[in-house]
Scaffold this motif. Structure first.
Motif, PDB file in Angstrom:
ATOM      1  N   VAL A  86       3.647 -34.399  99.505  1.00  0.00           N
ATOM      2  CA  VAL A  86       3.399 -33.369  99.938  1.00  0.00           C
ATOM      3  C   VAL A  86       1.928 -33.552 101.084  1.00  0.00           C
ATOM      4  O   VAL A  86       2.077 -32.989 101.407  1.00  0.00           O
ATOM      5  CB  VAL A  86       2.245 -32.357  98.576  1.00  0.00           C
ATOM      6  N   ARG A  87       1.144 -34.666 101.298  1.00  0.00           N
ATOM      7  CA  ARG A  87       0.843 -34.914 101.870  1.00  0.00           C
ATOM      8  C   ARG A  87       1.052 -35.135 103.127  1.00  0.00           C
ATOM      9  O   ARG A  87       0.863 -35.974 104.179  1.00  0.00           O
ATOM     10  CB  ARG A  87      -0.389 -36.216 101.314  1.00  0.00           C
ATOM     11  N   ARG A  88       2.319 -36.130 103.397  1.00  0.00           N
ATOM     12  CA  ARG A  88       2.914 -36.664 104.195  1.00  0.00           C
ATOM     13  C   ARG A  88       3.650 -35.479 105.054  1.00  0.00           C
ATOM     14  O   ARG A  88       4.305 -35.853 105.879  1.00  0.00           O
ATOM     15  CB  ARG A  88       4.409 -37.326 104.016  1.00  0.00           C
ATOM     16  N   GLY A  89       4.151 -34.667 104.531  1.00  0.00           N
ATOM     17  CA  GLY A  89       4.806 -33.647 105.148  1.00  0.00           C
ATOM     18  C   GLY A  89       6.350 -33.608 104.764  1.00  0.00           C
ATOM     19  O   GLY A  89       6.470 -34.299 104.209  1.00  0.00           O
ATOM     20  N   GLY A  90       7.085 -32.383 105.550  1.00  0.00           N
ATOM     21  CA  GLY A  90       8.986 -32.338 104.979  1.00  0.00           C
ATOM     22  C   GLY A  90       8.929 -31.936 104.566  1.00  0.00           C
ATOM     23  O   GLY A  90       7.798 -31.363 103.651  1.00  0.00           O
ATOM     24  N   THR A  91       9.806 -31.530 103.728  1.00  0.00           N
ATOM     25  CA  THR A  91      10.277 -30.746 102.386  1.00  0.00           C
ATOM     26  C   THR A  91      10.655 -31.922 101.542  1.00  0.00           C
ATOM     27  O   THR A  91      11.135 -32.994 101.290  1.00  0.00           O
ATOM     28  CB  THR A  91      11.938 -30.532 102.517  1.00  0.00           C
ATOM     29  N   VAL A  92       9.584 -31.557 100.572  1.00  0.00           N
ATOM     30  CA  VAL A  92       9.611 -32.061  99.100  1.00  0.00           C
ATOM     31  C   VAL A  92      10.024 -31.763  98.218  1.00  0.00           C
ATOM     32  O   VAL A  92      10.483 -29.712  98.109  1.00  0.00           O
ATOM     33  CB  VAL A  92       7.556 -32.044  98.461  1.00  0.00           C
ATOM     34  N   VAL A  93      10.931 -32.209  97.656  1.00  0.00           N
ATOM     35  CA  VAL A  93      11.624 -31.505  96.061  1.00  0.00           C
ATOM     36  C   VAL A  93      10.895 -32.566  95.124  1.00  0.00           C
ATOM     37  O   VAL A  93      11.784 -33.471  94.418  1.00  0.00           O
ATOM     38  CB  VAL A  93      13.442 -31.869  96.248  1.00  0.00           C
ATOM     39  N   PRO A  94      10.140 -31.618  93.979  1.00  0.00           N
ATOM     40  CA  PRO A  94       9.737 -32.303  93.119  1.00  0.00           C
ATOM     41  C   PRO A  94      10.573 -32.465  91.656  1.00  0.00           C
ATOM     42  O   PRO A  94      11.613 -31.217  91.359  1.00  0.00           O
ATOM     43  CB  PRO A  94       8.920 -30.757  92.376  1.00  0.00           C
ATOM     44  N   LEU A  95      10.834 -33.346  91.351  1.00  0.00           N
ATOM     45  CA  LEU A  95      11.264 -33.244  90.000  1.00  0.00           C
ATOM     46  C   LEU A  95      11.093 -34.217  89.513  1.00  0.00           C
ATOM     47  O   LEU A  95       9.592 -34.997  89.157  1.00  0.00           O
ATOM     48  CB  LEU A  95      12.851 -34.949  90.352  1.00  0.00           C
TER      49      LEU A  95
END
Length: 732
Positions: A48-57
């Motif tokens: 989340v801190r790095r950006g882009g799309t995050v797909v949480p698993l």
């Protein structure tokens, strides 16, 4: 829609995810997107801190499921799966995007090279260059390039077309990385290759990972069997099936031989591997010869006890041989060290000078020009050349020489007053206080050198910078051709040496050669009078293991016609590789001059130069003849190797980014037009600053005769120099 989706997947292993994401994010542009299939809370926080799309698993999500989840959200035309522990070298994204842009629609998979880093070292070479080079820029079905199955089975070193992934998601999405990467090749209609390093794979210390369970061991055999089933269902050709069988047998035997396992687990693993070896043996299967053949036979017979006995006997035999070798090596080292140390205590010989060039390859470059001038101005000083055993027969008659490692070599190295080289002498060579080490270098730096390579892992892989600095500390003098080089050397090689702004001695010939000299060289090369000779001399690329011309030389030659001869010179780093020009030599329009020495004669014989980023452009500019820069991969080269200035903004002549542009320049008078001359004039004033035909004399007088700087011949201004005649002028 972006061209490429970079899918970083997995948990935050040993805190490496942040480094991975930073290495990706720094290279993104509108053509690429970043998705992180983040497994567990820690990975999600970092992502989340790095950006882009995050797909949480959730924690515990297997890698295969993480890859599938990331692919489901990806929008790119191509998918690139990068494990969270790995990282991308500078230029990796651009290199892959450039290759994808020229990849035709039938291609489903692009396979590239990778580097490998451990907890102790970084940027190690992969073993894959040979297979990738064989394919080159073609695209093929697996049946025509079965050895691509031998490329290290990673998903990080290949890109998959998104439509291909979705079509085969049931087969690919549930497999481990080894299986998925090889299954992709089996399922693909066509495969393309990229010889550049696009990912740096982190090999974690085994002691930092959970112990491998018995079921995980057995899973390797199961994985290979699933690939065999896939091949059978696809009707895969015999050659790829034979390669996969060989890989299966080799890897399972390696696990038995090298991986620590309880005896009952090892016995069961051997039994399962044996059953698979028998079940999937190809028709007309023949075992390899030698010891490996014996191991294969024991595997097929499921003879675990006999295999262990065989291994024990083999290890004992190997240990005895190693002990004998070690004793011989220790005795040899002691003798050498004793004689070297003894010679170091003897008085230095003030009239003994050692020369070497290009890692003992022979009489060449700046050291050769200095040695020649030394014979003229200081004949009392005896030159001795360091040459390899293989090079020794090629030396000019009467050349005094020493071969590295011999007793005489160490005696001469110990007693010589002067040591001249265009690279560095070995670490073991001691710098005596009253000896003089002269570093001549072998080119003006466009690419980053020395300590400036630290930020470029592709270029600095395997370099020991501490050892490099120890060698640099031995220099007394550093020869420079221009102020740019002087500044760069002092930055890249910080030490207490004296910079000699005297010019490159090897370039003196560009002002002393006569029309007769030029005619003689062209006669030796078989270039008829009146024909235009164009020298093509590309540089080495750190991301290419073997040399493949970036030009279609046959097509270029045909388009330029019978009046043009192409002199093609591969970089000396590729000296051991088979020439890719063998099929063109008989035409007479393309001449392979890769092994022709000295290169200065090739420059004198040519009417123009085509190069990319080679330092030959700086030397050739002394001739004031046309130079064309063929820069089809400038951005990739600049990002992976690092450069000191923007060649595209300050070229020595016309720049061609495509073969069509290059052909257009050479097929018209553009190659030698006013615009080309203007760019070359600016380039010469900057980079030929000290090269006036008297460089060797200045170096010999300053270093070997001890004359003060003010007594040396002054540098002739660029506009007042007269270069050697052109081939056209030489025929008049």
């Amino acid at each position: 829609m972006p061209k490429l989706s970079v899918i970083v997947y997995g948990r935050d292993v040993q805190g490496l995810l942040g480094v991975c994401l930073d290495s990706v994010a720094a290279q993104l542009d509108d053509e690429a997107e970043l998705l992180t299939a983040a497994v567990g809370d820690d990975a999600q926080d970092v992502a989340v801190r790095r950006g882009g799309t995050v797909v949480p698993l959730p924690a515990g999500t297997p890698d295969a499921a993480a890859r599938a989840a990331g692919a489901e959200r990806a929008r790119g035309e191509w998918l690139w799966f990068v494990h969270a522990k790995d990282r991308l070298p500078v230029g990796g994204v651009r290199a892959l995007l450039d290759r994808l842009a020229e990849t035709p629609d039938p291609v489903d998979v692009v396979v590239a090279d990778h580097a490998r880093s451990t907890w102790r070292s970084s940027g190690g070479l992969s073993p894959d260059a040979r297979q990738l080079t064989r394919v080159g820029r073609r695209d093929l079905p697996l049946a025509e390039a079965p050895d691509l199955l031998r490329v290290t089975p990673l998903l990080g070193n290949r890109a998959l077309r998104a439509s291909f992934w979705r079509t085969h998601a049931p087969e690919l999405g549930a497999l481990d990385e080894m299986s998925a990467s090889r299954a992709a090749l089996i399922l693909a209609d066509r495969i393309a290759c990229l010889e550049q390093v696009i990912v740096d794979v982190r090999e974690l210390r085994p002691e930092s990972l959970p112990p491998v369970t018995a079921e995980e061991r057995y899973a390797l055999v199961d994985a290979y069997e699933k690939l065999q089933v896939l091949m059978r269902g696809r009707g895969t050709a015999a050659r790829p099936r034979a390669v996969l069988y060989d890989l299966m047998a080799t890897e399972t035997m390696r696990v038995v031989a090298r991986e620590p396992m309880p005896d009952d687990v090892a016995r069961e693993f051997f039994h399962r591997a044996s059953a698979a070896a028998v079940r999937w043996a190809p028709e007309d299967h023949r075992r390899p010869g030698g010891l490996e053949g014996i191991r294969r036979r024991l595997l097929e017979e499921d003879a675990y006890a006999k295999y262990r006995a065989f291994q024990a006997a083999n290890h004992k035999r190997r240990d005895l041989k190693a002990a004998v070798r070690d004793r011989k090596r220790l005795v040899g080292a002691k003798v050498r060290d004793h004689s070297y140390r003894k010679a170091l205590r003897e008085p230095i010989d003030p009239n003994l000078a050692v020369f070497s060039a290009y890692w003992d390859r022979g009489v060449a470059c700046n050291p050769a020009a200095i040695a020649a001038k030394l014979a003229e101005l200081a004949p009392h000083i005896r030159p001795v050349w360091v040459v390899s055993k293989a090079t020794e027969p090629l030396l000019p008659p009467g050349t005094a020489r020493i071969v590295p490692g011999t007793r005489r070599y160490w005696e001469v190295m110990a007693r010589a007053k002067y040591l001249t080289n265009n690279v560095n002498f070995p670490n073991a060579v001691v710098k005596r206080p009253d000896a003089i080490h002269l570093q001549t270098h072998h080119g003006t730096p466009l690419k980053k050198m020395g300590l400036d390579q630290l930020d470029y892992p592709t270029a600095s892989k395997g370099l020991d910078f501490d050892a490099l600095l120890a060698r640099v500390d031995k220099w007394d003098y550093s020869v420079s051709a221009n102020s740019h080089s002087t500044r760069m050397w002092e930055h890249a090689y910080p030490a207490r040496y004296t910079s000699l702004d005297h010019g490159y001695p090897r370039n003196d010939v560009y002002y002393s050669a006569s029309a007769a000299d030029i005619r003689a060289v062209r006669d030796r090369l078989g270039i008829a009078p009146g024909k235009r000779a164009v020298l093509y001399a590309p540089t080495h690329r750190d991301y290419e293991a073997n040399w493949n011309p970036r030009l279609d030389l046959a097509a270029l030659s045909a388009r330029l016609g019978d009046d043009t001869v192409l002199l093609v010179r591969g970089h000396y780093f590729y000296g051991g590789a088979a020439s890719p020009l063998s099929g063109l030599r008989r035409s007479g329009h393309v001449i392979d001059v890769s092994t022709y020495d000295p290169v200065e004669e090739l420059a004198l014989a040519s009417d123009a130069l085509i190069t990319d980023y080679s330092s030959i452009m700086f030397d050739y500019a002394n001739l004031d003849r046309p130079i064309i820069s063929y820069a089809d991969d400038w951005e990739t080269y600049a990002k992976t190797r690092g450069v000191y200035f923007d060649l595209m903004a300050e070229p020595p002549g016309h720049v061609a980014r495509t073969e069509d542009e290059l052909t257009e320049i050479l097929a018209t008078d553009a190659w030698r037009d006013e615009s080309s001359a203007k760019a070359r004039a600016h380039f010469r004033r900057r980079f030929c600053e000290f090269d006036d035909g008297h460089a060797a004399e200045r170096v010999v007088r300053r270093v070997f005769l001890g004359e003060p700087e003010e007594a040396l011949p002054p540098v002739v201004p660029v506009d007042s120099r007269t270069p050697a005649p052109t081939p056209e002028e030489a025929t008049r």
